[in-house]
Design a protein around this motif. Sequence first.
Motif, PDB file in Angstrom:
ATOM      1  N   CYS A   1      42.958   4.146 -26.212  1.00  0.00           N
ATOM      2  CA  CYS A   1      41.788   3.569 -26.880  1.00  0.00           C
ATOM      3  C   CYS A   1      41.963   3.718 -28.383  1.00  0.00           C
ATOM      4  O   CYS A   1      42.194   4.803 -28.889  1.00  0.00           O
ATOM      5  CB  CYS A   1      40.527   4.295 -26.409  1.00  0.00           C
TER       6      CYS A   1
ATOM      7  N   GLU B   1      39.847   3.511 -30.645  1.00  0.00           N
ATOM      8  CA  GLU B   1      38.743   4.193 -31.325  1.00  0.00           C
ATOM      9  C   GLU B   1      38.944   5.704 -31.364  1.00  0.00           C
ATOM     10  O   GLU B   1      38.478   6.371 -32.265  1.00  0.00           O
ATOM     11  CB  GLU B   1      37.415   3.902 -30.603  1.00  0.00           C
TER      12      GLU B   1
ATOM     13  N   GLY C   1      38.928  10.161 -25.456  1.00  0.00           N
ATOM     14  CA  GLY C   1      37.736   9.694 -24.732  1.00  0.00           C
ATOM     15  C   GLY C   1      36.556   9.532 -25.664  1.00  0.00           C
ATOM     16  O   GLY C   1      36.250  10.436 -26.441  1.00  0.00           O
ATOM     17  N   CYS C   2      35.913   8.372 -25.612  1.00  0.00           N
ATOM     18  CA  CYS C   2      34.719   8.129 -26.422  1.00  0.00           C
ATOM     19  C   CYS C   2      33.871   7.102 -25.682  1.00  0.00           C
ATOM     20  O   CYS C   2      34.215   6.694 -24.580  1.00  0.00           O
ATOM     21  CB  CYS C   2      35.117   7.613 -27.809  1.00  0.00           C
TER      22      CYS C   2
ATOM     23  N   CYS D   1      35.512   3.762 -24.562  1.00  0.00           N
ATOM     24  CA  CYS D   1      36.476   3.697 -23.451  1.00  0.00           C
ATOM     25  C   CYS D   1      35.937   4.401 -22.220  1.00  0.00           C
ATOM     26  O   CYS D   1      36.710   4.856 -21.381  1.00  0.00           O
ATOM     27  CB  CYS D   1      37.808   4.289 -23.886  1.00  0.00           C
TER      28      CYS D   1
HETATM   29 ZN    ZN Z   1      37.929   5.843 -26.783  1.00  0.00          ZN
END
Ligand code: ZN
Length: 752
Positions: free
Chosen positions: A618, A620, A650-651, A654
């Motif tokens: 991801c 981001e 991880g955010c 995603c």
């Molecule tokens: Zn993410």
Amino acid sequence: MESQTKPRILCVDDDRVTLRAIERSLLTSGYMVITADSGNRALQTLQSVKPDLILLDAMMPGLDGYEVCSRLRQNPEFNSIPVIFVTSLEQKEDKAKAFALGAADYITKPIQKETLLNKVASHLETHARWKELDQDEGPAKQVDLQPSAEVAHRSAGLLRSDFPQFRLFLSKQAALPPGKQDRILALNPKDLYSLASELGVSDEQIAKWVAEFLQLPYLQNVGAEKVALGVLPPPFCKTNLVLPLTDEQKRTFVLSNPFNWELLRLLKKYESPTNLLHLCITEPRNILAFFKGGVQGTQQTTAAPVAISDIEKKLRERYQPAEDTSSTVLDGSTEESEPLIVLVNQLIENAYSMGASDIHIEPWENEILVRYRVDGVLRIVNRFTPRTLIRPLVARIKIMSDLDISERRLPQDGRIIFKKYTSRGFDFDLRVATAPMNHGEKVVMRILDKQKAVMPLTNLGFSTRNLTLYRDKIETPYGMILHVGPTGSGKSMTLYAALNEVQTPEVNIQTCEDPIEYTLAGINQMQIHREIGLTFQRALRSYLRQDPDIILVGEIRDKETAEIAIEAALTGHLLLSTLHTNDAPSTVTRFIEMGIEPFMVSSSLVLICAQRLLRRLCKECKEEYAPNSDERQLIGVDYDTEVTLHRAKGCSACNGTGYKGRVGIHEILVPDDAMRKAINQHGITSEALKRMAIETTDMTTLYWDAMEKARQGITSVEEALANVRRDEFDSRPRWMFEELGLRSRQYEKSAA
Ligand SMILES: [Zn+2]
């Protein structure tokens, strides 16, 4: 107005006649008026005067009203000044656009004096009241307010102690994945919706749980026509995710997070004995949609999605957990049980919206599990009880896919044409496979999105070198191009991208597929029907009489198909197909094992492309780190070379997985003369072919292509290793050393 000074109103309009008329009306009603005849003038004026309200013409040459308004909204000093748009357009979209920019209201031309004065007065009052409320929040009063705040919440039906209760309620939801209980019990009120992705549920679901817990109504959509204007300043609404609604009897607000105590305390001030405070719940998206130009408002249909937990509850009531399997009522096929239909549709629509490729419905000992495969990875999205629901559930799916409902002991395959069953405009098919398991029938549905766009070859993750190689060969007039890899490795995606590149009106392209996964304009596609004898073999034979230039055969899995495919490739056609082999070299030996003469293989073969799909990190949230020595060795970088790798974090973008989307890795084998000769000698092994391909044609193996993508930060080493293993023949291609300026192969050999 009680204020001592007269309220100042800035009027902006390029039409002088209108401007004068507005000015006159306002002056006679005791307001101070400043005028500007263009957007630029208005902005200039604002540098010296701060008005209490702005009347803004929407359509002006140069800087129009929308632009002026959006600039004002970016300036904290003017952010809260109410803006009323003056527009000759009376379209819903204009209203939406104005609100999206944070306008308080709008007036349509020709202007009615009464309307103008009423709106101006009303918004000035809101603004003044708002300023008062805002100042109320001083820290000095905070301590004092504490007990009365509690009282206030109580009468709004909420207490601070409700939140711990809500967490408990949440932790008991049947559909939650295991191991998430601790996370829920540590939840902060403000993080309510960030929980959704962690739990693998939708925001909608969270909002519904909040509504259910507090026994407040849930609003599926907040239409622009329902929103009351001039109650709260739009910027405040946007930040706090709240909207005032028009409601005769009550003071009604729709909000996303009723556990936002500060917000509640403020809303409470709008309550009066005759106008009681009334709250509705919706997810943040629905409130934000109002500020995004209200696109939602025009597209909403009556068939809005329903929360799965609601349907489940209804079904649970109907299908009592009594283990009375003999009952025919449990079949669900005898009656059109509404909630069941809604449930199945919802499961399919949710999967599609999440971008899932497959839906698994699995009976377990005590429950039914629903899992979606997203980006190649399965995850649990729902759990249902009672388990006995599986029968009606499978029966419904069988009805939709034209399968035999009474046959529960044998596997069955079918297809759902989903647009026949949904009223929400979805158009895709599902390939359905049922299989009897020890706890009941399991169903797997593959989403076949015929409308999904064929991606250009350049977007599939080909390295520059591989892309050049591939493009060069796809232009070959005849021969065989094969894509190999397990199911779900993106073979057809690549084939279609290739067909799209070579497709011109001058060439006749015919395909036979099972199933047709993509629909391409300008290409003749045929669906295979084994049950009536329309096999790949038969389709291919007929194709040879239809004068095609390029033929795509979905898959080669038997000697007969292989023979005709090679025959086609040797008689002036470009033949494209797929095989389920693991890598490019073993594809050659597979043909020979099928019983094809080696020279037939060597003379027809143009290119073999083995591929896999890796999850992309991801963008981001991917995290940089310096690799340790093991990882350096894995990616083949020596100790002096500086290198930064990336790993998954991880955010919310995603869903907490750290990955978003996928990227292909490729191993392209283009046999040269030496290899053709080697293939012609009986008994060549795939290992020997692999070594040859690397040494004589500089082939990049799947392993090294994956490691390159990890080195470039497109994926992680972990993800690469989960998909490819290095074997003793996996030596690094020469070009990689040259192109990357890395040390010689000697290092490589000494390190290995
Ligand atoms: Zn993410």
